[in-house]
Motif scaffolding. Structure first.
Motif, PDB file in Angstrom:
ATOM      1  N   ASP A 103       0.525  -1.883   0.314  1.00  0.00           N
ATOM      2  CA  ASP A 103       0.420  -0.605   0.250  1.00  0.00           C
ATOM      3  C   ASP A 103       0.896   1.046   0.300  1.00  0.00           C
ATOM      4  OD1 ASP A 103       1.058  -0.662   2.502  1.00  0.00           O
ATOM      5  OD2 ASP A 103      -0.899   0.387   3.545  1.00  0.00           O
ATOM      6  N   ARG A 104       2.225   0.631  -0.284  1.00  0.00           N
ATOM      7  CA  ARG A 104       3.036   2.488  -0.016  1.00  0.00           C
ATOM      8  C   ARG A 104       3.420   2.370  -1.313  1.00  0.00           C
ATOM      9  NH1 ARG A 104       7.082   0.559   5.140  1.00  0.00           N
ATOM     10  NH2 ARG A 104       4.852   0.438   6.697  1.00  0.00           N
ATOM     11  N   ALA A 105       3.615   3.696  -1.615  1.00  0.00           N
ATOM     12  CA  ALA A 105       3.786   4.173  -3.092  1.00  0.00           C
ATOM     13  C   ALA A 105       4.901   3.780  -3.476  1.00  0.00           C
ATOM     14  CB  ALA A 105       3.763   5.520  -3.519  1.00  0.00           C
ATOM     15  N   GLY A 106       6.023   3.569  -2.492  1.00  0.00           N
ATOM     16  CA  GLY A 106       7.786   3.428  -3.030  1.00  0.00           C
ATOM     17  C   GLY A 106       7.616   1.796  -3.375  1.00  0.00           C
ATOM     18  N   ASP A 124      -6.943 -11.986  -1.086  1.00  0.00           N
ATOM     19  CA  ASP A 124      -9.125 -11.628  -1.809  1.00  0.00           C
ATOM     20  C   ASP A 124      -9.209 -10.308  -1.584  1.00  0.00           C
ATOM     21  OD1 ASP A 124      -9.638  -9.853   0.556  1.00  0.00           O
ATOM     22  OD2 ASP A 124      -8.937 -11.451   1.421  1.00  0.00           O
ATOM     23  N   LEU A 125      -9.817 -10.263  -2.221  1.00  0.00           N
ATOM     24  CA  LEU A 125     -10.604  -8.099  -2.543  1.00  0.00           C
ATOM     25  C   LEU A 125     -11.770  -7.436  -1.493  1.00  0.00           C
ATOM     26  CD1 LEU A 125      -9.418  -9.379  -5.565  1.00  0.00           C
ATOM     27  CD2 LEU A 125      -9.642  -6.968  -6.493  1.00  0.00           C
ATOM     28  N   ILE A 126     -11.930  -8.611  -0.271  1.00  0.00           N
ATOM     29  CA  ILE A 126     -12.769  -8.250   0.304  1.00  0.00           C
ATOM     30  C   ILE A 126     -12.838  -6.697   0.497  1.00  0.00           C
ATOM     31  CG2 ILE A 126     -13.895  -8.657   2.931  1.00  0.00           C
ATOM     32  CD1 ILE A 126     -12.822 -11.271   1.692  1.00  0.00           C
ATOM     33  N   PRO A 127     -11.775  -6.169   1.403  1.00  0.00           N
ATOM     34  CA  PRO A 127     -11.373  -4.823   1.835  1.00  0.00           C
ATOM     35  C   PRO A 127     -12.198  -4.063   0.632  1.00  0.00           C
ATOM     36  CG  PRO A 127      -9.620  -5.867   2.530  1.00  0.00           C
ATOM     37  CD  PRO A 127     -10.072  -6.888   1.312  1.00  0.00           C
ATOM     38  N   ILE A 128     -12.232  -4.110  -0.783  1.00  0.00           N
ATOM     39  CA  ILE A 128     -12.992  -3.042  -0.897  1.00  0.00           C
ATOM     40  C   ILE A 128     -14.161  -3.669  -1.992  1.00  0.00           C
ATOM     41  CG2 ILE A 128     -12.322  -2.214  -4.399  1.00  0.00           C
ATOM     42  CD1 ILE A 128      -9.488  -3.354  -4.317  1.00  0.00           C
ATOM     43  N   ARG A 143      -6.889  -0.425  -2.128  1.00  0.00           N
ATOM     44  CA  ARG A 143      -7.346  -0.692  -3.497  1.00  0.00           C
ATOM     45  C   ARG A 143      -5.553  -0.217  -4.436  1.00  0.00           C
ATOM     46  NH1 ARG A 143     -11.957   0.699  -5.728  1.00  0.00           N
ATOM     47  NH2 ARG A 143     -13.764   0.867  -3.470  1.00  0.00           N
ATOM     48  N   ARG A 144      -4.554   0.564  -2.760  1.00  0.00           N
ATOM     49  CA  ARG A 144      -3.129   0.799  -3.478  1.00  0.00           C
ATOM     50  C   ARG A 144      -2.662  -0.585  -3.083  1.00  0.00           C
ATOM     51  NH1 ARG A 144      -4.004   4.984   0.715  1.00  0.00           N
ATOM     52  NH2 ARG A 144      -2.737   3.717   1.949  1.00  0.00           N
ATOM     53  N   ARG A 145      -2.704  -1.360  -2.736  1.00  0.00           N
ATOM     54  CA  ARG A 145      -2.483  -2.638  -2.821  1.00  0.00           C
ATOM     55  C   ARG A 145      -2.301  -3.674  -4.302  1.00  0.00           C
ATOM     56  NH1 ARG A 145      -4.863  -3.696   2.994  1.00  0.00           N
ATOM     57  NH2 ARG A 145      -3.186  -3.221   4.798  1.00  0.00           N
ATOM     58  N   ILE A 146      -3.907  -3.458  -4.784  1.00  0.00           N
ATOM     59  CA  ILE A 146      -3.692  -3.687  -5.745  1.00  0.00           C
ATOM     60  C   ILE A 146      -3.683  -3.354  -7.014  1.00  0.00           C
ATOM     61  CG2 ILE A 146      -6.481  -4.943  -7.488  1.00  0.00           C
ATOM     62  CD1 ILE A 146      -5.773  -6.226  -4.440  1.00  0.00           C
TER      63      ILE A 146
END
Length: 383
Positions: A103-106, A124-128, A143-146
């Motif tokens: 989830d970190r941009a770098g 999973d994609l449950i949080p989204i 979303r950032r992780r994906i």
């Protein structure tokens, strides 16, 4: 060369936390790849890769953490950070199995800068898809992780075809292509033999997993309160096994304050493997009324121990277990009531029928999982 991003596993082990389902997957990957891998730890802005001997020490320790040697592990990480800083080797395969840091941009920039070839595990994609069931802000983090996975992965491993298909839908909505992916089912733990003695004389059902909104414990607790009103103390027991999670105040209030459930609903915050195997093995059934799951390891655990399952009608459950369990809508309170009363009978026709169906079911195995993963890696990396 394979670099295993060990940051999450090492951090949680040093804090003395018990492995989650995500962690258990990561530990299996450490066991499988350790002889041809180096440990990578992200700490204080640096990505540090450990030499072979130190990597093996870290792998050994996260597999079997020992509080007495935690200080030596911290010294090992600190000394490598300060004195022996090894950067990742360009062209190496990077394995990240726990969503850690994605989830970190770098993260993606570091991957590209070091010339790594990342292989991510998507759970999973449950949080989204269901942000109402997670912690505030978890949907945006996921979303950032994906996004990191979709833009930087050379390949993705998913735990089920249902998860892979959900990823395809999400990527399509974003207007981006999906990296190559493979679905490889997760094996249950190898349980020790259950105790032949029942843990309680009364018939009972088990619900297993962290207490959180999407697990739908509230349905079962309201059902059991209704059963007590109808039948008094002559009702089957409900055993709730799992730690208390987040956004579950109503469930906790019922567990702690509902007089009708006292002595009828038993809460166990945790079990060792022998106790868990024993509770599951002797249960009338595992109850699994979740609203959403990326996989569903309790279902696989129960069936592997010969325990019937009554579960929500989710695509991933049918993928894993076919027509073996009983399936119900997670909001069908009357249907769950009928099924519980039926399965509680000493000579339950439906329970016997499920036990017969179970004879043709085989639990996933880690050997088959890694056969798929190795073949997929060969396609992705030509190795």
């Amino acid at each position: 060369m394979v670099h295993i991003d060990l940051t999450r596993l090492l951090d949680r082990a040093l804090q003395g936390k018990r492995p989650t389902g995500v962690d258990r997957v990561g530990l299996e990957y450490v066991r499988h790849f350790r002889q041809r891998a180096r440990a990578l730890v992200r700490f204080a802005g640096r990505w540090v890769v450990f030499a072979q001997t130190d990597s093996q020490r870290l792998f050994d320790w996260v597999i079997s953490p020992d509080a007495a040697s935690a200080a030596r592990v911290r010294w090992l990480v600190g000394s490598n950070y300060a004195l022996s800083w090894r950067r990742p080797r360009a062209g190496s395969i990077l394995l990240n199995t726990g969503h850690s840091g994605l989830d970190r941009a770098g993260y993606a920039e570091r991957v590209r800068g070091y010339g790594l070839r990342p292989l991510y595990f998507l759970h999973d994609l449950i949080p989204i898809a269901f942000p109402e069931y997670g912690r505030p802000g978890e949907d945006e983090r996921h979303r950032r992780r994906i996004a990191t996975m979709l833009t930087s992965a050379r390949g993705l491993i998913v735990n089920s075809a249902a998860t892979g298909q959900a990823l395809e839908v999400h990527a399509s909505q974003l207007g981006v292509s999906t990296p190559p992916w493979v679905a490889a089912h997760l094996a249950p733990p190898v349980f020790p033999p259950p105790n032949p003695l029942r843990p309680m004389p009364e018939p009972y059902f088990v619900v297993l997993g962290t207490i959180e909104p999407r697990k739908n414990h509230l349905l079962l607790l309201n059902l059991w309160r209704r059963l007590v009103q109808e039948f008094g103390q002559q009702v089957p027991r409900l055993v709730v096994i799992g730690q208390r999670g987040w956004e579950c105040e109503q469930v906790v209030d019922m567990l702690e304050r509902c007089e009708a459930l006292k002595g009828v609903v038993i809460e166990l915050n945790g079990c060792d493997d022998v106790a868990l195997a024993t509770w599951l093995h002797h249960a009338q059934a595992l109850l699994f009324p979740s609203f959403a799951e990326g996989y569903g390891i309790p279902l696989v655990e129960a069936l592997s121990l010969g325990t019937p399952v009554i579960a929500s009608d989710l695509p991933v459950f049918r993928e894993l277990a076919g027509d073996v369990p009983e399936y119900l809508d997670p909001l069908d309170g009357e249907g769950w009531r009928r099924m519980v009363l039926e399965y509680a009978l000493p000579e339950s026709y439906r329970r016997t029928a499920q036990l017969e169906r179970m004879a043709g079911w085989r639990a996933p195995e880690w050997s088959a999982h890694f056969e798929k993963v190795e073949a997929f890696m060969a396609r992705c990396f030509g190795e």
